[in-house]
Design a protein around this motif. Structure first.
Motif, PDB file in Angstrom:
ATOM      1  N   ALA A  50     -10.452  18.922  -3.424  1.00 17.98           N
ATOM      2  CA  ALA A  50      -9.537  17.477  -3.320  1.00 17.98           C
ATOM      3  C   ALA A  50      -9.988  16.265  -1.992  1.00 17.98           C
ATOM      4  CB  ALA A  50      -7.841  17.788  -2.944  1.00 17.98           C
ATOM      5  N   THR A  51     -10.333  15.392  -2.573  1.00 17.29           N
ATOM      6  CA  THR A  51     -10.103  14.671  -1.449  1.00 17.29           C
ATOM      7  C   THR A  51      -9.124  14.028  -1.163  1.00 17.29           C
ATOM      8  OG1 THR A  51     -10.181  12.579  -3.345  1.00 17.29           O
ATOM      9  CG2 THR A  51     -12.268  14.184  -3.027  1.00 17.29           C
ATOM     10  N   VAL A  52      -8.751  12.529  -0.112  1.00 14.44           N
ATOM     11  CA  VAL A  52      -7.719  12.370   0.232  1.00 14.44           C
ATOM     12  C   VAL A  52      -7.148  11.728  -1.187  1.00 14.44           C
ATOM     13  CG1 VAL A  52      -6.870  10.790   1.139  1.00 14.44           C
ATOM     14  CG2 VAL A  52      -8.345  12.696   2.567  1.00 14.44           C
ATOM     15  N   GLY A  53      -8.094  10.773  -1.570  1.00 15.90           N
ATOM     16  CA  GLY A  53      -7.970   9.632  -2.421  1.00 15.90           C
ATOM     17  C   GLY A  53      -7.053  10.490  -3.813  1.00 15.90           C
ATOM     18  N   TRP A  54      -7.918  10.986  -3.838  1.00 17.19           N
ATOM     19  CA  TRP A  54      -6.576  12.746  -5.153  1.00 17.19           C
ATOM     20  C   TRP A  54      -5.356  12.788  -5.089  1.00 17.19           C
ATOM     21  CZ3 TRP A  54      -4.933  17.869  -5.767  1.00 17.19           C
ATOM     22  CH2 TRP A  54      -5.377  18.051  -7.196  1.00 17.19           C
ATOM     23  N   VAL A  55      -5.731  13.446  -3.964  1.00 17.25           N
ATOM     24  CA  VAL A  55      -3.936  13.828  -3.898  1.00 17.25           C
ATOM     25  C   VAL A  55      -2.825  12.732  -3.675  1.00 17.25           C
ATOM     26  CG1 VAL A  55      -2.883  14.813  -1.370  1.00 17.25           C
ATOM     27  CG2 VAL A  55      -4.929  15.641  -2.168  1.00 17.25           C
TER      28      VAL A  55
END
Length: 169
Positions: A50-55
């Motif tokens: 998980a990337t920060v943007g995805w989260v």
């Protein structure tokens, strides 16, 4: 004798392993990467880290979906904002904003969301940019408007912050 580094000839060259011959395991103290890609996937999915943007995106979607399901609506920004908490919270409605007096001793505010019944809400206001002790009086007019009266304004301009809290039936 110290272990030598694997160093490519030029920046961006070289690799470790091949598409058909993978290393089995790696134990690494520290790793610096620009991108992470999980084999077999070209787009973000549940198999990738998980990337920060995805989260952020999925948390926002999930929270908006949950709040929408219980009837929460909102509009934030500009000179007037509101949050309506829906049936799960007794249809609580909080509205707030600001306006300039433009030297007047009274101002009418049309609320973003009208309260259905007179006296189902209370209001408060204060002068935001003055240390002077002026009285700011709220007079409820109807479910959709409140009147703000400033005592002793002497024709000066003031920014007034206001807040209403009540329930919508």
């Amino acid at each position: 004798m110290a272990t030598r580094n694997f160093v490519p000839r030029k920046d961006g060259e070289g690799s470790i392993g091949k598409s058909r011959k993978h290393w089995g395991v790696a134990y690494i103290e520290k790793i610096f990467v620009r991108a992470v890609e999980v084999l077999g996937g070209g787009t973000e999915n549940d198999a990738q880290p998980a990337t920060v943007g995805w989260v952020r995106e999925y948390l926002k979607k999930g929270l908006e979906g949950a709040l929408g399901a219980i009837g929460v609506t909102y509009s934030i920004g500009g000179e007037a904002s509101y949050v309506s908490f829906g049936k799960a919270f007794g249809k609580l409605l909080i509205q707030w904003g600001w306006l300039s007096s433009n030297g007047a001793t009274g101002k009418n505010i049309t609320l973003p969301v009208a309260y259905n019944y007179y006296m189902d809400y209370f209001s408060a206001a204060r002068i935001l940019d003055s240390s002077d002790s002026f009285n700011v009086v709220i007079r409820n007019q109807s479910g959709s408007q409140i009147k703000i009266a400033i005592n002793e304004s002497n024709g000066r301009d003031f920014n007034i912050g206001w807040l209403t809290v009540g329930a919508v039936r």
